[in-house]
Design an enzyme around this catalytic site. Structure first.
Site, short mmCIF file in Angstrom:
data_model
loop_
_atom_site.label_atom_id
_atom_site.label_comp_id
_atom_site.label_asym_id
_atom_site.label_seq_id
_atom_site.Cartn_x
_atom_site.Cartn_y
_atom_site.Cartn_z
N GLY A 1 0.96 3.50 -2.76
CA GLY A 1 0.54 4.37 -3.87
C GLY A 1 0.94 5.82 -3.70
O GLY A 1 1.46 6.45 -4.62
N HIS B 1 0.83 -1.22 0.00
CA HIS B 1 0.00 0.00 0.00
C HIS B 1 0.87 1.27 0.00
O HIS B 1 0.83 2.07 0.94
CB HIS B 1 -0.95 0.00 1.21
CG HIS B 1 -2.16 0.88 1.00
ND1 HIS B 1 -3.38 0.65 1.60
CD2 HIS B 1 -2.33 2.02 0.27
CE1 HIS B 1 -4.24 1.59 1.24
NE2 HIS B 1 -3.62 2.44 0.43
O1 LIG Z 1 -6.76 6.62 0.59
C1 LIG Z 1 -5.58 6.98 0.43
O2 LIG Z 1 -5.20 8.13 0.67
C2 LIG Z 1 -4.56 6.01 -0.10
O3 LIG Z 1 -5.02 4.72 -0.09
C3 LIG Z 1 -3.25 6.13 0.62
O4 LIG Z 1 -2.69 7.34 0.34
#
Ligand SMILES: O=C(O)[C@H](O)CO
Length: 328
Positions: free
Chosen positions: A295, A293
């Protein structure tokens, strides 16, 4: 300057990038109580720590439900989450109590889209397998049929959820020579024109895409959307990518599809649970790439997310306009 009694209690559920902490400290209105760790706050600590708070700064790993809201009590005016996703917040309960919510859209779009493209290329071109073969001596010579894979040029890409991040992913993928860009969602989006996006039913997207990219938010409608039936419609040569939320996917069904050759490969930046146990069946598969996770994990993005989360919180405390308020 407020007196000590007038200061508003703010509970922060994790150590966050200093950009946001500095803003909270500088504001001079917060009595800060921080779970000063890189690890999640234990539930019992959260329930204790949040008592009497006027503001709560939380993360996507904190489940903010009626129990937490009751533990906080009637002072709670604002919840500010360091995330664009808000599926961890019990929105109905929050709304009922008249609490405002801040979140972090836009500022993480580029980083998340970039990571999605990286994961897609890593998965479809079998990079982890190649790296492993170099290290373990499996690379004996250049072989015409070895580690062949599927590329983007001339392909059909299907994006489930052409929102901010979905569109940013599509924009980045198009220059790789993508022939058709399909998308699905609640309604057609005018901005899809920019990427020659074709709005199609989900069934068409799943059947015709060489790459299926999940970029929708997690809602009751999308929970478990990618299941056995979904994977059974995908091409045997297709690649599945998910950078939204793990619960959009039925992981048992994904394992079945990957191990039986129903689909070619999958790349996941999100799983259920997180972290995925190290003995999880998906991790035994060569054709499945799992990331933790990450991203939005660039230094600058996390810094800006932290600032925005702090500014949302401060606006909620002072009753002013938030830079990014979630409409409840
Ligand atoms: O919801 C979010 O912000 C992402 O999954 C992580 O930055």
């Amino acid at each position: 300057m407020m007196s000590a009694q007038q200061m508003l209690k703010v509970y922060v559920t994790r150590r966050i990038p200093q950009e946001g902490m500095k803003l909270l400290q500088k504001a001079g209105i917060c009595n800060l109580s921080v779970w000063d760790s890189d690890e999640p706050v234990p539930r019992a600590e959260l329930l204790k720590g949040v008592a009497g708070a006027h503001g709560l700064l939380c993360l996507l790993s904190d489940k903010i439900d009626a129990e937490v809201l009751d533990a906080a009590g009637p002072n709670l005016k604002v919840i500010s989450t360091l995330s664009v996703g808000f599926d961890h917040l019990a929105i109905d309960e929050i709304k009922k109590r008249g609490i405002r919510v801040g979140y972090t859209p836009d500022v993480l779009t580029d980083a998340t889209a970039e990571l999605t493209v990286a994961l897609l290329l890593t998965t479809c071109r079998r990079l982890p397998e190649g790296v492993e073969e170099v290290k373990n001596g499996g690379w004996s010579t250049w072989k015409p049929l070895w580690l062949c894979s599927y590329g983007l040029s001339g392909s059909t890409v299907g994006v489930i959820g052409l929102g901010r991040i979905g569109l940013a992913i599509a924009r980045r993928l198009k220059p790789f020579g993508v022939k058709r860009l399909l998308y699905t969602g609640r309604q057609p989006k005018p901005q899809a024109q920019e990427v020659d996006g074709e709005y199609v039913p989900l069934d068409t997207l799943v059947r015709e895409s060489d790459f299926v990219v999940v970029s929708c938010s997690l809602t009751p409608d999308t929970q478990g959307l990618c299941d056995k039936t979904f994977f059974s419609k995908m091409k045997k040569t297709s690649v599945f990518i998910n950078t939204s939320r793990g619960a959009v996917v039925n992981q048992e069904d994904l394992f079945g599809a990957l191990s039986s050759g129903q689909i070619a490969a999958a790349g996941l930046d999100v799983t259920t649970p997180e972290p995925l146990p190290t003995d999880h069946p998906l991790l035994s598969l060569k054709n499945c790439v799992v990331l933790p996770h990450i991203g939005s994990a660039t230094y600058s993005t996390r810094g800006v997310m932290s600032e925005l989360t702090a500014n949302n919180l401060l606006a909620g405390l002072t009753g002013s306009e938030m830079p990014s308020e979630l409409k409840l």
